[in-house]
Design a protein around this motif. Structure first.
Motif, PDB file in Angstrom:
ATOM      1  N   GLU A   2      44.486  28.435  36.440  1.00  7.74           N
ATOM      2  CA  GLU A   2      43.768  29.838  36.016  1.00  7.74           C
ATOM      3  C   GLU A   2      42.937  30.263  37.095  1.00  7.74           C
ATOM      4  O   GLU A   2      42.612  31.416  37.212  1.00  7.74           O
ATOM      5  CB  GLU A   2      43.016  29.572  34.922  1.00  7.74           C
ATOM      6  N   THR A  10      46.119  34.657  31.748  1.00  3.59           N
ATOM      7  CA  THR A  10      45.327  35.412  30.838  1.00  3.59           C
ATOM      8  C   THR A  10      44.763  34.894  29.463  1.00  3.59           C
ATOM      9  O   THR A  10      43.942  35.268  29.055  1.00  3.59           O
ATOM     10  CB  THR A  10      46.619  36.440  30.168  1.00  3.59           C
ATOM     11  N   TYR A  34      41.412  33.962  30.992  1.00  3.07           N
ATOM     12  CA  TYR A  34      40.320  35.010  31.250  1.00  3.07           C
ATOM     13  C   TYR A  34      40.104  35.802  29.952  1.00  3.07           C
ATOM     14  O   TYR A  34      39.015  36.405  29.880  1.00  3.07           O
ATOM     15  CB  TYR A  34      41.067  36.185  32.188  1.00  3.07           C
ATOM     16  N   HIS A  43      31.403  33.819  32.976  1.00  4.66           N
ATOM     17  CA  HIS A  43      31.547  35.235  32.600  1.00  4.66           C
ATOM     18  C   HIS A  43      30.813  35.949  33.778  1.00  4.66           C
ATOM     19  O   HIS A  43      31.313  37.045  34.347  1.00  4.66           O
ATOM     20  CB  HIS A  43      30.698  35.611  31.306  1.00  4.66           C
ATOM     21  N   ALA A  88      32.998  35.814  36.881  1.00  3.75           N
ATOM     22  CA  ALA A  88      34.444  36.620  36.820  1.00  3.75           C
ATOM     23  C   ALA A  88      34.005  38.135  36.941  1.00  3.75           C
ATOM     24  O   ALA A  88      34.997  38.929  37.280  1.00  3.75           O
ATOM     25  CB  ALA A  88      35.029  36.138  35.388  1.00  3.75           C
ATOM     26  N   LEU A 148      44.494  38.413  39.038  1.00  4.87           N
ATOM     27  CA  LEU A 148      44.718  38.571  37.680  1.00  4.87           C
ATOM     28  C   LEU A 148      45.646  39.753  37.230  1.00  4.87           C
ATOM     29  O   LEU A 148      46.433  39.932  36.215  1.00  4.87           O
ATOM     30  CB  LEU A 148      43.387  38.738  37.145  1.00  4.87           C
TER      31      LEU A 148
END
Length: 302
Positions: free
Chosen positions: A158, A217, A220, A233, A236, A257
């Motif tokens: 990830e 996904t 995220y 958070h 990201a 992503l």
């Protein structure tokens, strides 16, 4: 948990640091902007620990200098840091934590190759008794491969920043193992024009891009639903205020992503996919089931 107040005062400072997010007493990370500040902060932490009856385990503690703007020369200064107790903290080029490798170059290829090596070992252990055995059905081989090998391969994926070289390594591993389980070779594939997608269909498997995209996904989507005070958070959805260095820009998490979203047929703009993640729709749904090959037109990575 931090509340976001005076964020710039949290972390390494010339006159010390504030321990503000300690999750485990024996599992800590200290970030410093220079070797001098790191040595001072380690000495201060060691002094505090001794007053509490604790100590820093020098053999289990490692330092790593990562690349940054104008710090190439300082990265070469890798002499051990000496604590007040006389213990020495060695510098290392890579740190492995919970199976994830972080290299000082911050290159995304290092964790990928480490996971490929681990997954190759898992496949080898299961190869003779199960994955290449003739008495085991193709369906069962596919399920074992997903649960035991792919879960090992994609652990921590990830957070990967995947370059074209990393994608080629992942596809090569996946397609090679599929041919081993089916009982064909690359010569058979070329001679009889056997497509990789057809071989995966025999085992009920999908492309490595689909597995990787689905895991990313899901993660995220979880990060997007976190509160703004949560550190994942912040990381990201943050940006660096300094200008970019000259030359080509390295692949970022955002680039990877967007590649995943494009492969799954989802929108790539933040204003479009974030509402989907908040509503758990599309690729961010937690109740999706998938078996078999990727549909036609599934993406650029098939």
């Amino acid at each position: 948990r931090t509340t976001g107040v005076a964020w710039e005062r949290r972390g390494s400072l010339p006159d010390g640091f504030l321990a503000w997010a300690l999750a485990l007493a024996d599992d800590l990370v200290i970030l410093s902007d220079s070797r001098e500040h790191l040595a001072a902060n380690l000495a201060m932490l060691d002094e505090v620990f001794m007053k509490l009856g604790l100590s820093i385990s020098a053999p289990k503690t490692k330092c790593m200098a990562v690349r940054g703007h104008g710090n190439i020369e300082r990265m070469q200064q890798r002499a051990p840091i000496v604590l007040p107790t006389g213990d020495k903290i060695q510098f290392t080029a890579a740190i492995k934590y919970l199976g994830i490798v972080v290299h000082r170059s911050l290159d995304g290829a290092d964790p990928v190759m480490a996971r490929i090596a681990a997954a190759n070992a898992a496949f080898g252990a299961l190869s003779k008794p199960l994955l290449r055995a003739k008495h085991v059905s193709a369906h069962v081989k596919g399920r074992i491969y997903e649960r035991m090998v792919l879960s090992t391969l994609l652990y921590g994926s990830e957070a990967w920043t995947l370059t074209s070289e990393s994608w080629r390594a992942l596809r090569h591993f996946h397609n090679t193992k599929v041919r081993c389980m089916v009982g064909t070779t690359r010569w058979h594939s070329r001679s009889f024009r056997l497509r990789d997608a057809d071989l995966r269909a025999r085992l009920g498997l999908s492309s490595i891009a689909t597995y990787t995209a689905e895991r990313a996904t899901q993660w995220y989507g979880h990060v997007a639903r976190m509160g703004v005070e949560r550190l994942p958070h912040r990381l990201a959805f943050s940006w660096v205020r300094h200008p970019r260095p000259a030359g080509g820009r390295p692949v970022s998490l955002g680039d990877t992503l967007r590649t995943h979203l494009r492969h799954l047929g989802a929108p790539t703009e933040d204003k479009d996919w974030i509402p989907m993640a908040l509503a758990r729709e599309g690729p961010f749904s937690t109740s999706r089931t998938r078996r078999g090959p990727v549909p036609a037109g599934g993406g650029i990575l098939t």
